[in-house]
Write an enzyme that holds these catalytic residues in place. Structure first.
Site, mmCIF file in Angstrom:
data_model
loop_
_atom_site.group_PDB
_atom_site.id
_atom_site.type_symbol
_atom_site.label_atom_id
_atom_site.label_comp_id
_atom_site.label_asym_id
_atom_site.label_seq_id
_atom_site.Cartn_x
_atom_site.Cartn_y
_atom_site.Cartn_z
ATOM 1 N N ALA A 63 0.862 -1.181 0.000
ATOM 2 C CA ALA A 63 0.000 0.000 0.000
ATOM 3 C C ALA A 63 0.897 1.228 0.000
ATOM 4 O O ALA A 63 2.051 1.155 0.445
ATOM 5 C CB ALA A 63 -0.881 -0.013 1.242
ATOM 6 N N GLY A 108 0.744 -5.059 0.825
ATOM 7 C CA GLY A 108 -0.440 -5.125 -0.034
ATOM 8 C C GLY A 108 -0.173 -5.823 -1.365
ATOM 9 O O GLY A 108 -1.112 -6.327 -1.998
ATOM 10 N N GLU A 111 -0.512 -9.420 -0.615
ATOM 11 C CA GLU A 111 -1.946 -9.635 -0.375
ATOM 12 C C GLU A 111 -2.719 -9.659 -1.690
ATOM 13 O O GLU A 111 -3.648 -10.444 -1.860
ATOM 14 C CB GLU A 111 -2.483 -8.537 0.559
ATOM 15 C CG GLU A 111 -1.898 -8.651 1.963
ATOM 16 C CD GLU A 111 -2.224 -7.446 2.837
ATOM 17 O OE1 GLU A 111 -1.721 -6.338 2.537
ATOM 18 O OE2 GLU A 111 -2.985 -7.598 3.798
ATOM 19 N N GLU A 131 4.813 -5.231 7.191
ATOM 20 C CA GLU A 131 4.060 -4.172 7.885
ATOM 21 C C GLU A 131 4.546 -3.899 9.300
ATOM 22 O O GLU A 131 4.546 -2.754 9.750
ATOM 23 C CB GLU A 131 2.557 -4.514 7.911
ATOM 24 C CG GLU A 131 1.840 -4.311 6.586
ATOM 25 C CD GLU A 131 1.879 -5.525 5.678
ATOM 26 O OE1 GLU A 131 2.653 -6.465 5.958
ATOM 27 O OE2 GLU A 131 1.130 -5.542 4.682
HETATM 28 N N1 CAA Z 1 4.622 3.148 -0.619
HETATM 29 C C1 CAA Z 1 5.014 4.327 -1.133
HETATM 30 N N2 CAA Z 1 6.180 4.485 -1.821
HETATM 31 C C2 CAA Z 1 6.947 3.391 -1.971
HETATM 32 C C3 CAA Z 1 6.591 2.125 -1.452
HETATM 33 C C4 CAA Z 1 5.349 2.026 -0.747
HETATM 34 N N3 CAA Z 1 4.898 0.859 -0.253
HETATM 35 N N4 CAA Z 1 7.570 1.254 -1.764
HETATM 36 C C5 CAA Z 1 8.489 1.930 -2.449
HETATM 37 N N5 CAA Z 1 8.131 3.219 -2.580
HETATM 38 C C6 CAA Z 1 8.856 4.314 -3.242
HETATM 39 C C7 CAA Z 1 10.069 4.754 -2.428
HETATM 40 O O1 CAA Z 1 9.661 5.644 -1.407
HETATM 41 C C8 CAA Z 1 10.921 5.403 -3.491
HETATM 42 O O2 CAA Z 1 10.404 6.678 -3.759
HETATM 43 P P1 CAA Z 1 11.420 7.932 -4.054
HETATM 44 O O3 CAA Z 1 12.129 7.531 -5.318
HETATM 45 O O4 CAA Z 1 10.489 9.080 -4.223
HETATM 46 O O5 CAA Z 1 12.327 8.004 -2.875
HETATM 47 C C9 CAA Z 1 10.638 4.537 -4.721
HETATM 48 O O6 CAA Z 1 9.418 3.839 -4.462
HETATM 49 C C10 CAA Z 1 11.715 3.502 -4.974
HETATM 50 O O7 CAA Z 1 11.885 2.748 -3.780
HETATM 51 P P2 CAA Z 1 13.318 2.502 -3.081
HETATM 52 O O8 CAA Z 1 14.237 3.640 -3.364
HETATM 53 O O9 CAA Z 1 13.075 2.166 -1.645
HETATM 54 O O10 CAA Z 1 13.825 1.226 -3.913
HETATM 55 P P3 CAA Z 1 14.773 0.039 -3.440
HETATM 56 O O11 CAA Z 1 15.061 -0.752 -4.660
HETATM 57 O O12 CAA Z 1 15.909 0.574 -2.633
HETATM 58 O O13 CAA Z 1 13.864 -0.827 -2.416
HETATM 59 C C11 CAA Z 1 11.828 -1.940 -1.699
HETATM 60 C C12 CAA Z 1 12.707 -1.475 -2.883
HETATM 61 C C13 CAA Z 1 12.555 -3.057 -0.912
HETATM 62 C C14 CAA Z 1 10.552 -2.487 -2.302
HETATM 63 C C15 CAA Z 1 11.565 -0.737 -0.756
HETATM 64 O O14 CAA Z 1 11.066 0.323 -1.537
HETATM 65 C C16 CAA Z 1 10.584 -1.010 0.330
HETATM 66 O O15 CAA Z 1 10.927 -1.605 1.350
HETATM 67 N N6 CAA Z 1 9.315 -0.564 0.169
HETATM 68 C C17 CAA Z 1 8.296 -0.625 1.193
HETATM 69 C C18 CAA Z 1 7.774 -2.036 1.370
HETATM 70 C C19 CAA Z 1 6.717 -2.077 2.442
HETATM 71 O O16 CAA Z 1 6.970 -1.778 3.597
HETATM 72 N N7 CAA Z 1 5.507 -2.485 2.056
HETATM 73 C C20 CAA Z 1 4.389 -2.565 2.966
HETATM 74 C C21 CAA Z 1 3.564 -1.332 2.861
HETATM 75 S S1 CAA Z 1 2.304 -1.282 4.089
HETATM 76 C C22 CAA Z 1 1.014 -2.188 3.478
HETATM 77 O O17 CAA Z 1 1.072 -2.733 2.388
HETATM 78 C C23 CAA Z 1 -0.164 -2.249 4.401
HETATM 79 C C24 CAA Z 1 -1.308 -3.091 3.969
HETATM 80 O O18 CAA Z 1 -1.279 -4.283 4.033
HETATM 81 C C25 CAA Z 1 -2.556 -2.450 3.583
#
Ligand code: CAA
Length: 253
Positions: A63, A108, A111, A131
């Site tokens: 998400a 998400g 999911e 999460e």
């Molecule tokens: N939401 C918003 N933005 C996100 C995102 C997310 N879930 N995942 C990645 N992005 C964005 C980053 O903020 C970054 O943006 P900027 O270029 O503006 O800084 C861009 O995408 C590229 O990401 P990274 O620079 O972090 O890329 P990476 O290759 O170094 O890492 C990754 C990739 C491991 C996927 C890392 O981005 C990451 O850990 N993302 C978050 C994963 C996460 O925590 N997901 C769970 C979300 S909560 C959820 O989903 C709740 C639910 O069940 C409803």
């Protein structure tokens, strides 16, 4: 609707939907849910099977954290209910839905993949429910679907540790059904789709419904549902398939 995030391609009954918010790792924002909801309620009748995949390095990295960070508890609950409802629409489609997981399937994203009927993953896919790293829990059905799909202990392990696992590990746990090289992901998924589409179409629909709906029923009720659906195929598509077998011919559905 003019899609800005989803890209669709319909060929030979297979509708491939690609999530193309690459700059944000295909994170699911409000616009995604508007587009996906519209797509699911306006599926073209020619679409007999749906494939969901992502563009770039991610299937879906979760998400959209930027959209969630300032929410109140009531808004957070609504956010969860909205995602749950869209993913239930995917699960409740009567056509088969396959996730072709090309890269990160986190939060998400994992999911979303779990709301599909099964998952084909590329060797570069990564799965996880991170999460708890953010101080939240899965909110798009993950705590419920994962335990049902791969068992309570595997779900506890992945959700409580937030560990990210490879496609091979996901295969071992039963979270994905096949792992292929990245350049073969869509080709393999489409071959599997075409194979399903060559079977008795009513039988495929009823088998999907019996498995899906049966999981939400006590076992004896599920068996009754199966018997009803089994029966409904006789003097119907079943007659065509069985008589073709006996005549050593290919069935013409
Ligand atoms: N939401 C918003 N933005 C996100 C995102 C997310 N879930 N995942 C990645 N992005 C964005 C980053 O903020 C970054 O943006 P900027 O270029 O503006 O800084 C861009 O995408 C590229 O990401 P990274 O620079 O972090 O890329 P990476 O290759 O170094 O890492 C990754 C990739 C491991 C996927 C890392 O981005 C990451 O850990 N993302 C978050 C994963 C996460 O925590 N997901 C769970 C979300 S909560 C959820 O989903 C709740 C639910 O069940 C409803």
């Amino acid at each position: 609707m003019d899609y800005t995030i989803l890209k669709t391609d319909l060929s030979e009954g297979i509708l491939t939907v690609t999530i193309t918010r690459e700059k944000a790792m295909n994170a699911l924002n409000a616009r995604f849910f508007e587009e996906m909801d519209y797509l699911l309620t306006n599926l073209p009748t020619e679409a007999k099977l749906l494939i969901i995949t992502g563009a770039g390095k991610a299937f879906v990295a979760g998400a959209d954290i930027a959209e969630m960070a300032d929410k109140t508890p009531a808004e957070g609950e609504q956010f969860s209910l909205l995602g749950q409802s869209t993913f239930c629409k995917i699960e409740n489609l009567n056509i088969p839905v396959i996730a072709a997981v090309n890269g990160y399937a986190l939060g998400g994203g994992c999911e979303l993949a779990m709301a599909c009927d099964f998952r084909i993953a590329s060797t570069s896919a990564v799965f996880g429910q991170p999460e708890v790293n953010l101080g939240i829990i899965p909110g798009y059905g993950g705590t419920q679907r994962m335990a049902r799909l791969i068992g309570k202990a595997n779900a506890m392990y992945l959700i409580l540790t937030a560990e990210m696992i490879t496609a091979q590990e996901a295969l071992r746990m039963g979270l994905v059904q096949k792992v292929v090289e990245p350049n073969l992901l869509l080709e393999t998924t489409r071959k599997i789709a075409a194979n399903i589409l060559s079977k008795g179409p009513k039988a495929v629909t009823l088998a999907k419904m019996a498995i899906r709906d049966g999981l939400n029923m006590p076992f004896p009720e599920g068996q009754k549902l199966e018997a009803r659906q089994f029966g409904s195929l006789f003097k119907n598509e079943g007659e065509v398939g069985m008589k073709a077998f006996l005549a050593k011919q290919k069935p013409s559905w």
